[in-house]
Enzyme design. Sequence first.
Site, PDB file in Angstrom:
ATOM      1  N   TYR A  89       1.282   4.725  14.159  1.00 13.17           N
ATOM      2  CA  TYR A  89       2.233   5.180  13.147  1.00 13.17           C
ATOM      3  C   TYR A  89       3.307   6.049  13.784  1.00 13.17           C
ATOM      4  O   TYR A  89       4.469   6.022  13.381  1.00 13.17           O
ATOM      5  CB  TYR A  89       1.502   5.958  12.045  1.00 13.17           C
ATOM      6  CG  TYR A  89       0.716   5.054  11.137  1.00 13.17           C
ATOM      7  CD1 TYR A  89      -0.518   4.543  11.535  1.00 13.17           C
ATOM      8  CD2 TYR A  89       1.198   4.683   9.885  1.00 13.17           C
ATOM      9  CE1 TYR A  89      -1.230   3.686  10.720  1.00 13.17           C
ATOM     10  CE2 TYR A  89       0.490   3.831   9.057  1.00 13.17           C
ATOM     11  CZ  TYR A  89      -0.722   3.332   9.477  1.00 13.17           C
ATOM     12  OH  TYR A  89      -1.430   2.483   8.672  1.00 13.17           O
ATOM     13  N   HIS A 108      -5.413  -4.769  -1.194  1.00 11.93           N
ATOM     14  CA  HIS A 108      -4.829  -4.659   0.141  1.00 11.93           C
ATOM     15  C   HIS A 108      -5.659  -5.366   1.204  1.00 11.93           C
ATOM     16  O   HIS A 108      -5.119  -5.934   2.146  1.00 11.93           O
ATOM     17  CB  HIS A 108      -4.688  -3.168   0.453  1.00 11.93           C
ATOM     18  CG  HIS A 108      -4.032  -2.860   1.756  1.00 11.93           C
ATOM     19  ND1 HIS A 108      -2.685  -3.034   1.966  1.00 11.93           N
ATOM     20  CD2 HIS A 108      -4.538  -2.365   2.911  1.00 11.93           C
ATOM     21  CE1 HIS A 108      -2.390  -2.653   3.210  1.00 11.93           C
ATOM     22  NE2 HIS A 108      -3.487  -2.243   3.801  1.00 11.93           N
ATOM     23  N   ASP A 147      -1.183  -5.611   6.065  1.00  9.71           N
ATOM     24  CA  ASP A 147      -0.959  -4.239   6.554  1.00  9.71           C
ATOM     25  C   ASP A 147      -0.131  -4.288   7.846  1.00  9.71           C
ATOM     26  O   ASP A 147       0.852  -5.030   7.903  1.00  9.71           O
ATOM     27  CB  ASP A 147      -2.304  -3.518   6.736  1.00  9.71           C
ATOM     28  CG  ASP A 147      -2.146  -2.026   6.914  1.00  9.71           C
ATOM     29  OD1 ASP A 147      -2.127  -1.564   8.074  1.00  9.71           O
ATOM     30  OD2 ASP A 147      -2.007  -1.330   5.913  1.00  9.71           O
TER      31      ASP A 147
END
Lengths: 385, 224
Positions: free
Chosen positions: B148, B202, B20
Amino acid sequence: MPEPFKIDVADTEIRDLKRRLAQTRWPSEVTDSGWQYGSNLAYMQELCEYWRTGYDWRVQETYLNRIPQFVTQVSADGVEDYTVHYVHQEGVGPDPLPLVFTHGWPGTFYEVVKILGPLTDPASHGGDPADAFTVVAPSIPGYGFSQIPTSGGFGQKRTARLWNALMAQLGYEQYGAQGGDWGAIVTAQVAYQDPDHCIGAQINMPIGRPPEDKPQEEWTDQEREVAAKMAHWQAQETGYQAIQGTKPQTLAYGLTDSPAGLAAWITEKWRSWSDCDGDIEKRFTKDEILTNISIYWFGQTINSSTRYYYEMRQNQAENFLPGRLETPTGFSIFPKEIITAPRSWCEPGYNITQWSEHDKGGHFAALEEPDLLVQDIRDFFRPLR
Amino acid sequence: MWVALMSELGFARYGAQGGDIGARVSALTAYEDPAHCIGAQINMPNSPVPAGHPEEDWSGEERAIIARMREWQSKEAAYQWIQGTRPQTLSYGLTDSPAGLAAWIVEKWRSWSDCDGDIERRFTKDEILSNISIYWFTRTMNSATRYYYERRQHDRANALPAPLETPAGFSVFPKEIFGPPRQWVEAEYNVQQWSVHDRGGHFAAMEEPELLVGDIREFFRPLR
């Protein structure tokens, strides 16, 4: 059958709200970041503290209950069967024209309050009684005090069909439609779906697309500018559409459980979408901001309200107009509206008989510039009566 | 900062590993510190289309991968959009409501793991909640999502500033959310390991720790 409706929030709910506000766990923020990352911490704390201590829901509730409200079962197309909450104020004049006003997001039927008097009783507001309207301002199912859809698929077209059925139930052979935000999309659908009865659509948000048949090299400077502005807006300001359009349920928990969470989500839009130069209280009082938010809070409708975006995204073919709207359409254009489109981009989709540009006002036109909007509505419908 | 941390801890040579955001941080750590970082092992390959490889030249496999990525972007990436533009607005509900925070996180632990839609096939409630509790007690969801924003507003490119010469190893898990073709990854990394697995998603370190540990040992063994 319509039944009179009075908003009556329980005392326990008001106490619960205040308790939650008192126990709010606040996030931190980047120092001196203003509103750059989203709703500003100091302002949210100030607003929520006022909500907890100074704001009086009972006073606002009493004020709202002076506006005649009703609920009725509405059936449309043998599919829908919803209890719809709506404002219904009779016009004062020789021949009031029925008008269905549709709110948007993150608004509610509350958006009608400043235009209601001037539209229904022009004589008392410096106008001509011949311009009177009988206003019907429903809450979209999933908003306000209308029934919340529990199955999927309830979008803008189905809302319009419900409104067609509601106006028929109320006995209106001829009526007009008005709205902004979702109310603009629904208003266009109301007219499109019921051409025998809906005589005109007045919209305070332009709806248009770049011309498909005109290569970009041939665009005018204005068109380029608009496209650039819309691209920027899309990239920076439509995260809410993306999350609401794909995972509204994931979003719902924080916004339903936390009054501060709900207030932040809604206040950000009332500030950035209105003509307020970054200072929300230039346009709205705290009471106005909080009354709208409180309707979402007490009705627990934030989840269903955001799901409306999911329904549009999943079924654009149904919820956008399938063809050109031939019914006369009027557009009120406010400078700080979030969507921009030149008239030429709207012409292909609409039979435009009014294009009224203003030099002040934003997305929440009915609340921000009620006089200007009322004038446009009167001017637009006058030749159609 | 990781470079400085490892230096402060007295490590003259070290490796980097992550998935990630950790994948990108690991790659950039190796990029920033070639004198000390001997390799980057990554369990989420995520490279863009190489320059000079236009769509006309794409193979069927590449097209299918891009189509899957676009579909994922349109259905599953809204969290990136809201976190990347208005994280503060989002943060009030997620900081004030434990249910709000839990829902936001749990949705990803379910949809990004190899669990066939049943999250407790992969994680116990205790595991799910310990991770969430760390976010809750530290009130870090806001700052976590702000990451982000910083990436979107200041540092959009997924690509490295230039190809990374330091050896890189990749663990490829079937239910990982991204799956670029090896040749795209080879355009920016010195790929010394490309280990493809038939299970896991993930959260590889939690879902398939033995497979990942195996890859990490194998990758770093020749570099020690």
